[in-house]
Structures are given as structure tokens and as C-alpha cells.
Scaffold this motif. Structure first.
Motif, PDB file in Angstrom:
ATOM      1  N   LEU A  97      19.487  -0.416   1.695  1.00 39.63           N
ATOM      2  CA  LEU A  97      18.398  -0.044   1.355  1.00 39.63           C
ATOM      3  C   LEU A  97      17.481  -0.634   0.023  1.00 39.63           C
ATOM      4  CD1 LEU A  97      15.648   1.497   2.088  1.00 39.63           C
ATOM      5  CD2 LEU A  97      16.426   3.373   1.003  1.00 39.63           C
ATOM      6  N   GLY A  98      18.492  -0.408  -0.903  1.00 41.98           N
ATOM      7  CA  GLY A  98      18.261  -0.826  -2.327  1.00 41.98           C
ATOM      8  C   GLY A  98      18.150  -2.268  -2.372  1.00 41.98           C
ATOM      9  N   PHE A  99      19.153  -3.076  -2.048  1.00 42.14           N
ATOM     10  CA  PHE A  99      18.971  -4.595  -2.114  1.00 42.14           C
ATOM     11  C   PHE A  99      18.149  -5.179  -1.236  1.00 42.14           C
ATOM     12  CE2 PHE A  99      23.318  -4.015  -3.675  1.00 42.14           C
ATOM     13  CZ  PHE A  99      23.330  -4.414  -4.872  1.00 42.14           C
ATOM     14  N   GLY A 100      17.787  -4.491  -0.122  1.00 38.61           N
ATOM     15  CA  GLY A 100      16.972  -4.924   0.917  1.00 38.61           C
ATOM     16  C   GLY A 100      15.706  -4.759   0.411  1.00 38.61           C
ATOM     17  N   SER A 101      15.224  -3.816  -0.454  1.00 44.70           N
ATOM     18  CA  SER A 101      13.923  -3.456  -0.943  1.00 44.70           C
ATOM     19  C   SER A 101      13.654  -4.330  -2.176  1.00 44.70           C
ATOM     20  CB  SER A 101      13.712  -2.020  -1.468  1.00 44.70           C
ATOM     21  OG  SER A 101      13.695  -0.991  -0.392  1.00 44.70           O
ATOM     22  N   LEU A 102      14.622  -4.652  -3.108  1.00 41.58           N
ATOM     23  CA  LEU A 102      14.612  -5.583  -4.244  1.00 41.58           C
ATOM     24  C   LEU A 102      14.308  -6.933  -3.627  1.00 41.58           C
ATOM     25  CD1 LEU A 102      17.128  -4.273  -6.747  1.00 41.58           C
ATOM     26  CD2 LEU A 102      14.778  -4.144  -7.025  1.00 41.58           C
ATOM     27  N   ILE A 103      15.070  -7.116  -2.561  1.00 38.43           N
ATOM     28  CA  ILE A 103      14.965  -8.633  -2.006  1.00 38.43           C
ATOM     29  C   ILE A 103      13.453  -8.871  -1.468  1.00 38.43           C
ATOM     30  CG2 ILE A 103      15.559 -10.366  -0.445  1.00 38.43           C
ATOM     31  CD1 ILE A 103      18.668  -9.263  -1.100  1.00 38.43           C
ATOM     32  N   ALA A 104      13.101  -7.819  -0.727  1.00 39.88           N
ATOM     33  CA  ALA A 104      11.833  -7.867  -0.031  1.00 39.88           C
ATOM     34  C   ALA A 104      10.738  -7.968  -1.036  1.00 39.88           C
ATOM     35  CB  ALA A 104      11.640  -6.777   1.108  1.00 39.88           C
ATOM     36  N   ALA A 150      10.083  -2.514  -5.235  1.00 36.12           N
ATOM     37  CA  ALA A 150      10.968  -3.041  -6.462  1.00 36.12           C
ATOM     38  C   ALA A 150      11.391  -1.333  -6.758  1.00 36.12           C
ATOM     39  CB  ALA A 150      10.336  -3.467  -7.602  1.00 36.12           C
ATOM     40  N   PRO A 151      10.474  -0.555  -7.437  1.00 38.00           N
ATOM     41  CA  PRO A 151      11.160   0.707  -7.426  1.00 38.00           C
ATOM     42  C   PRO A 151      11.727   1.493  -6.478  1.00 38.00           C
ATOM     43  CG  PRO A 151       8.908   0.505  -8.189  1.00 38.00           C
ATOM     44  CD  PRO A 151       9.099  -0.464  -7.300  1.00 38.00           C
ATOM     45  N   VAL A 152      11.340   1.396  -5.294  1.00 36.62           N
ATOM     46  CA  VAL A 152      12.308   2.071  -4.069  1.00 36.62           C
ATOM     47  C   VAL A 152      13.633   1.426  -4.351  1.00 36.62           C
ATOM     48  CG1 VAL A 152      12.364   2.096  -1.725  1.00 36.62           C
ATOM     49  CG2 VAL A 152      10.487   2.284  -2.795  1.00 36.62           C
ATOM     50  N   GLY A 153      13.841   0.207  -4.459  1.00 40.36           N
ATOM     51  CA  GLY A 153      15.084  -0.443  -4.520  1.00 40.36           C
ATOM     52  C   GLY A 153      16.049   0.027  -5.680  1.00 40.36           C
ATOM     53  N   VAL A 154      15.260   0.341  -6.975  1.00 41.67           N
ATOM     54  CA  VAL A 154      16.076   0.822  -8.107  1.00 41.67           C
ATOM     55  C   VAL A 154      16.527   2.087  -8.031  1.00 41.67           C
ATOM     56  CG1 VAL A 154      15.611   1.232 -10.426  1.00 41.67           C
ATOM     57  CG2 VAL A 154      14.716  -0.951  -9.538  1.00 41.67           C
ATOM     58  N   VAL A 155      15.707   3.003  -7.173  1.00 38.46           N
ATOM     59  CA  VAL A 155      15.887   4.537  -7.259  1.00 38.46           C
ATOM     60  C   VAL A 155      16.972   4.546  -6.011  1.00 38.46           C
ATOM     61  CG1 VAL A 155      15.124   6.555  -6.153  1.00 38.46           C
ATOM     62  CG2 VAL A 155      13.740   5.218  -7.849  1.00 38.46           C
ATOM     63  N   ALA A 156      17.114   3.790  -5.042  1.00 38.46           N
ATOM     64  CA  ALA A 156      18.124   3.477  -3.880  1.00 38.46           C
ATOM     65  C   ALA A 156      19.611   3.281  -4.579  1.00 38.46           C
ATOM     66  CB  ALA A 156      17.866   2.778  -2.733  1.00 38.46           C
ATOM     67  N   LEU A 157      19.441   2.326  -5.612  1.00 32.82           N
ATOM     68  CA  LEU A 157      20.792   1.978  -6.232  1.00 32.82           C
ATOM     69  C   LEU A 157      21.324   2.838  -7.240  1.00 32.82           C
ATOM     70  CD1 LEU A 157      20.028  -2.001  -6.272  1.00 32.82           C
ATOM     71  CD2 LEU A 157      21.431  -0.644  -4.617  1.00 32.82           C
ATOM     72  N   ARG A 158      20.390   3.675  -7.802  1.00 32.36           N
ATOM     73  CA  ARG A 158      20.365   4.725  -8.896  1.00 32.36           C
ATOM     74  C   ARG A 158      20.403   3.606 -10.161  1.00 32.36           C
ATOM     75  NH1 ARG A 158      24.861   8.989  -6.383  1.00 32.36           N
ATOM     76  NH2 ARG A 158      23.422   9.709  -4.897  1.00 32.36           N
ATOM     77  N   GLY A 159      19.691   2.899 -10.316  1.00 33.17           N
ATOM     78  CA  GLY A 159      19.416   2.048 -11.564  1.00 33.17           C
ATOM     79  C   GLY A 159      19.795   0.409 -11.231  1.00 33.17           C
ATOM     80  N   CYS A 160      20.636  -0.129 -11.700  1.00 31.79           N
ATOM     81  CA  CYS A 160      20.768  -1.714 -11.491  1.00 31.79           C
ATOM     82  C   CYS A 160      21.895  -1.777 -10.383  1.00 31.79           C
ATOM     83  CB  CYS A 160      21.140  -2.029 -12.620  1.00 31.79           C
ATOM     84  SG  CYS A 160      22.709  -1.335 -13.420  1.00 31.79           S
TER      85      CYS A 160
END
Length: 112
Positions: free
Chosen positions: A46-53, A69-79
Motif C-alpha cells: 500500500l505504501g510503495f504503491g501510493s508513493l509510486i502512483a 503521497a501522505p497515504v504512502g508515508v503513513v502506511a510505511l510509518r515514515g520513510c
């Protein structure tokens, strides 16, 4: 007691006043770990998919896709590195214990 999972001097109580941990899985370090490996991998997808999308879809849908982008960052719990650290913690949870003796710390397997 020579076993501790908290920073500080070996065998001493943690800064919160509670006794040092005996290496139980619920007392692991930084808090990036998930409850299970599949759950952690789902968060990563979810995190990487959101950041890439967020960036790949800008030409098609405009800057509004940056809201992903914020969805991806939250899903990854940061970076992304935070997610990778969490994956290592999730995999090793309950399998490794840190033992500190005479100022030297080692990771050892938990006896089952």
C-alpha cells in the motif's frame, strides 16, 4: 539481571522506572514492527504503491495525485527505510533476544 531490551546500563531498570525486560516479543525496540509478516508486507504494498502512483499519475490526472503521497508515508510509518527496519523487526520478533553482560551486548536466539 543481565538481560535488557532497553537502552542504558545493562541490567538496570529503564528510564520509565519499570524493571528491565526479559526479552518478551511485546517489548521490542523501536515500534516499526507489525503484528505479522503478511500484514507488514500489505502495508508495504500500500505504501510503495501510493508513493509510486502519486508521482507516476501526475501527467494523467494532474497534481491532485500528490494527495496519495501522505497515504504512502503513513502506511510505511515514515520513510521506506523505516518500513525495511520494521520488516526486520517483524521477522525477528520472538526469535532473538539482546543480552548485555559487562557492557557488551549480543543478539542470541530465544530458547524454545
Amino acid at each position: 539481571m543481565p538481560v535488557t531490551d532497553t537502552p542504558g546500563s545493562p541490567g538496570s531498570p529503564s528510564s520509565s522506572g519499570s524493571p528491565s525486560s526479559s526479552g518478551s516479543p511485546s517489548s521490542s525496540g523501536s515500534g516499526f514492527a507489525s503484528a505479522s509478516v503478511p500484514r507488514h508486507l500489505a502495508r508495504g504494498a500500500l505504501g510503495f504503491g501510493s508513493l509510486i502512483a502519486a508521482f507516476a499519475l501526475i501527467p494523467a490526472f494532474g497534481p491532485a495525485t500528490l494527495l496519495l503521497a501522505p497515504v504512502g508515508v503513513v502506511a510505511l510509518r515514515g520513510c521506506p527505510m523505516c518500513w525495511a527496519i520494521g520488516l526486520a523487526e517483524t521477522v525477528s520478533r520472538g526469535r532473538l533476544r539482546r543480552e548485555c553482560t559487562n557492557g557488551s551486548c549480543e543478539l542470541k536466539p530465544v530458547a524454545r
